[in-house]
Write a protein that holds these residues in place. Structure first.
Motif, short mmCIF file in Angstrom:
data_model
loop_
_atom_site.label_atom_id
_atom_site.label_comp_id
_atom_site.label_asym_id
_atom_site.label_seq_id
_atom_site.Cartn_x
_atom_site.Cartn_y
_atom_site.Cartn_z
N SER A 1 0.86 -1.18 0.00
CA SER A 1 0.00 0.00 0.00
C SER A 1 0.90 1.23 0.00
N SER A 2 0.54 2.24 -0.79
CA SER A 2 1.36 3.45 -0.84
C SER A 2 0.48 4.65 -1.11
N ASP A 3 0.98 5.82 -0.73
CA ASP A 3 0.27 7.06 -1.02
C ASP A 3 0.20 7.30 -2.52
N THR A 4 1.25 6.89 -3.23
CA THR A 4 1.25 7.05 -4.69
C THR A 4 0.10 6.27 -5.31
N LYS A 5 -0.11 5.07 -4.85
CA LYS A 5 -1.20 4.26 -5.38
C LYS A 5 -2.55 4.93 -5.10
N ARG A 6 -2.71 5.49 -3.92
CA ARG A 6 -3.96 6.18 -3.58
C ARG A 6 -4.19 7.37 -4.50
N VAL A 7 -3.13 8.12 -4.78
CA VAL A 7 -3.25 9.27 -5.67
C VAL A 7 -3.66 8.84 -7.07
N LEU A 8 -3.02 7.79 -7.59
CA LEU A 8 -3.35 7.32 -8.93
C LEU A 8 -4.77 6.78 -9.01
N LEU A 9 -5.19 6.07 -7.99
CA LEU A 9 -6.57 5.55 -7.98
C LEU A 9 -7.58 6.69 -7.92
N LYS A 10 -7.26 7.72 -7.15
CA LYS A 10 -8.16 8.88 -7.09
C LYS A 10 -8.20 9.59 -8.44
N LEU A 11 -7.08 9.73 -9.10
CA LEU A 11 -7.05 10.33 -10.43
C LEU A 11 -7.88 9.50 -11.42
N LYS A 12 -7.75 8.20 -11.33
CA LYS A 12 -8.53 7.32 -12.20
C LYS A 12 -10.02 7.53 -12.00
N GLU A 13 -10.42 7.73 -10.74
CA GLU A 13 -11.83 7.92 -10.41
C GLU A 13 -12.35 9.27 -10.89
N VAL A 14 -11.68 10.34 -10.52
CA VAL A 14 -12.22 11.68 -10.77
C VAL A 14 -12.14 12.07 -12.24
N ALA B 1 -6.37 17.44 -10.81
CA ALA B 1 -5.24 17.43 -9.89
C ALA B 1 -5.63 16.76 -8.59
N VAL B 2 -4.77 15.88 -8.11
CA VAL B 2 -4.94 15.26 -6.80
C VAL B 2 -3.69 15.54 -5.99
N ILE B 3 -3.86 16.05 -4.79
CA ILE B 3 -2.73 16.30 -3.90
C ILE B 3 -2.98 15.55 -2.60
N ASP B 4 -1.96 14.84 -2.15
CA ASP B 4 -2.05 14.05 -0.92
C ASP B 4 -1.40 14.82 0.21
N LEU B 5 -2.19 15.17 1.22
CA LEU B 5 -1.68 16.01 2.30
C LEU B 5 -1.64 15.32 3.65
N GLU C 1 -6.51 12.05 4.66
CA GLU C 1 -6.91 10.89 5.44
C GLU C 1 -5.97 10.62 6.60
N GLY C 2 -5.36 11.68 7.10
CA GLY C 2 -4.45 11.54 8.23
C GLY C 2 -3.12 10.95 7.79
N GLY C 3 -2.43 10.37 8.73
CA GLY C 3 -1.12 9.79 8.42
C GLY C 3 -0.06 10.33 9.35
N GLU C 4 1.18 9.87 9.12
CA GLU C 4 2.27 10.22 10.03
C GLU C 4 2.73 11.66 9.89
N LYS C 5 2.53 12.25 8.73
CA LYS C 5 3.01 13.62 8.56
C LYS C 5 2.06 14.43 7.70
N ILE C 6 2.12 15.74 7.92
CA ILE C 6 1.38 16.67 7.07
C ILE C 6 2.31 17.08 5.93
N LYS C 7 1.86 16.89 4.72
CA LYS C 7 2.71 17.14 3.55
C LYS C 7 2.53 18.56 3.04
N GLY C 8 3.44 18.97 2.18
CA GLY C 8 3.45 20.33 1.67
C GLY C 8 2.35 20.62 0.67
N VAL C 9 2.07 21.91 0.49
CA VAL C 9 0.99 22.36 -0.38
C VAL C 9 1.52 23.19 -1.55
N GLY C 10 2.49 24.04 -1.32
CA GLY C 10 2.87 25.04 -2.32
C GLY C 10 3.57 24.50 -3.54
#
Length: 522
Positions: A356-369, A414-418, A480-489
């Motif tokens: 399981s990876s954040d990259t996979k989640r991003v790609l699946l979300k892109l596939k959906e939207v 665009a999908v951004i994982d935060l 969806e939470g996680g160990e760290k808050i990722k960047g936005v800019g």
């Protein structure tokens, strides 16, 4: 809280600050990078009404120190006209023979050298040699300017008691406070940096060269001095995002699964430009940013870096080296998918099956939207790309349609994982802004240097994307939470260019391997 100020005109940016008794400065700098001041005649400049002094100052940027001639006056117009009246003689030190086109050819030649290993996993050489299917490609990206709307400026007041007040737009106030204390023999507590609203930074205002100039001028003049760069100064004097060239190799097995991958980066170094003690014999993580950190499961990998010397000041640009390396890396992943006869998005997901990876989640979300599997109209194409690096993770799906000899961008998803989101509206605005900047870098002209001089000077020949050119952008946030808050800019920027070029290939069958390109003439 800043929104009302910025909408009613009351926000104070660095360029707006004034102090009683201050002088304005306009500085003439060598038009050829690396030149030195020989002499100057200021007699005509001093005849301009309002001109008070003509003195020299030093622009300190990274390991470089460039001397300039400053005209100080009661108002900016007088300072600028006085500057134009200066007669300055420069010693170009042979740098007037430098051509960026010739330099690019040097990078192509350097690509033939082995380079230094940046990351190795498995046995790439063996897997490559034994694989039944191989592919190679070479990608090129340009040098670009930051071009913020607010040009560089600083108001410095070096007081008689030795204390220093600095009023400026900056991204690094604490670095200024501590670094300037060391440079000018002051105590950090005697320096006050008054940070103003920033009319665009994008990495340019990480470098306080323009602050050094104002500080030196204030000390010499004995009065507050406000130095303002022209738009031409901003465009012609750098620092710039360095070009990066990429030589890529990959191998597929008999089942069309990736078994070997190599990304060799050939480029000058931002670190070398910033540090006189830079070690050229080692790999440079700043220039290979992200290429070994993607989540794709490829058993054999050997990524390399080839250093190229460069005398032009270089700087981080929004999303730093990921802005160029994502283009080559993710376009080549698409080339691998084509070689394998696979759908580009499905091919990426096939390299993410083991965990399981954040990259996979991003790609699946892109596939959906994006309704990825829904057929597009005739003459349309759809492309995908993602990128994960120190600043975060984002992905794009771009849809284009053929239009005459070129293509038109129809829509961007665009999908951004935060992990965690504080202000969704700000996230959406940042991602949209990053995408606009990425499109500009992909399809507008980059910086060119001939005879040692930058050819571009202002927005007419170094253009930004216009509002009328911006396609519909749909932003989706994974929170969806996680160990760290990722960047936005920054994460919204790197995947745009490869997604766009992959979409163009899907629509036209033409593979773009060099930026920038003319979108009206594919």
């Amino acid at each position: 809280p800043d929104v009302p100020l910025k909408t009613n005109g009351k926000a104070v940016f660095g360029i707006d600050v004034e102090l009683p008794g201050m002088l304005y400065a306009s500085i003439e700098r060598c038009p050829v990078f690396g030149g030195k001041l020989q002499r100057y005649d200021d007699s005509a400049a001093k005849k301009i009404k309002g001109v008070q002094q003509v003195i020299t100052c030093e622009r300190i940027i990274g390991k470089y120190r460039f001397e300039g001639v400053a005209v100080l006056a009661d108002n900016y117009w007088a300072a600028l006209q006085g500057r134009k009246a200066l007669q300055v003689t420069w010693d170009f030190q042979g740098k007037e023979n430098f051509s960026l086109k010739a330099y690019e050819q040097q990078l192509r030649e350097l690509a033939k050298t082995p380079g230094v290993v940046d990351h190795s996993k498995g046995d790439f050489d063996k897997a490559w040699a034994e694989a039944p299917r191989q592919l190679e490609a070479f990608y090129e990206t340009p040098m670009v300017s930051h071009s913020p709307i607010e040009p560089m400026n600083c108001l410095a007041d070096w007081k008689q008691d030795g204390k220093l007040d600095i009023f400026t737009s900056t991204q690094v106030p604490f670095s200024i406070k501590n670094g300037f204390a060391k440079e000018y023999g002051l105590k950090p507590e005697d320096i006050t940096v008054h940070v103003q609203f920033n009319g665009g930074g994008f990495g340019r205002r990480l470098y306080p060269d323009y602050v050094h100039e104002a500080v030196q001028l204030s000390k010499k003049a004995g009065r507050p001095v406000k130095s303002i760069w022209t738009r031409e100064d901003d465009t012609r004097q750098g620092p710039y995002r360095p070009m990066t060239f990429s030589a890529l190799k990959a191998a597929l097995d008999a089942d069309n699964k990736p078994v070997a991958f190599q990304h060799k980066v050939i480029a000058p170094s931002i670190g070398d430009s910033s540090n006189a003690n830079y070690d050229k014999t080692r790999s440079d993580g700043g220039m290979t940013e992200g290429i070994s950190e993607q989540a794709y499961e490829i058993p054999n990998m050997k990524n390399l870096y080839v250093h190229a010397d460069m005398h032009v000041p270089l700087a981080a640009w929004r999303a730093v080296t990921s802005t160029t390396l994502a283009f080559s890396h993710e376009c080549f992943i698409d080339e691998m998918a084509v070689k394998a006869g696979a759908d580009p998005l499905a091919f990426r997901l096939s390299m993410l099956e083991g965990k399981s990876s954040d990259t996979k989640r991003v790609l699946l979300k892109l596939k959906e939207v994006s309704n990825w599997e829904k057929p597009l109209p005739q003459g349309w194409g759809r492309g995908v790309a993602q990128w994960e690096f120190f600043a975060g993770l984002g992905g794009n799906v771009v849809e284009v349609s053929t239009k005459g000899a070129g293509v038109q961008i129809e829509k961007i998803y665009a999908v951004i994982d935060l992990g965690t989101v504080v202000n969704p509206d700000t996230v959406e605005a940042q991602v949209e802004g990053a995408i606009v900047m990425a499109i500009t870098a992909a399809i507008k002209g980059g910086i060119q240097i001939e005879n040692g001089r930058t050819l571009q000077s202002n927005y007419h020949n170094n253009p930004l994307l216009r509002i009328s050119e911006v396609p519909p952008i749909e932003v989706h946030i994974l929170a969806e939470g996680g160990e760290k808050i990722k960047g936005v800019g920054e994460p919204g920027l790197p995947p745009l260019a490869p997604a766009l070029c992959n979409a163009i290939f899907a629509a036209t069958g033409k593979r773009i391997r060099r930026l920038p390109f003319d979108i009206t003439k594919i």
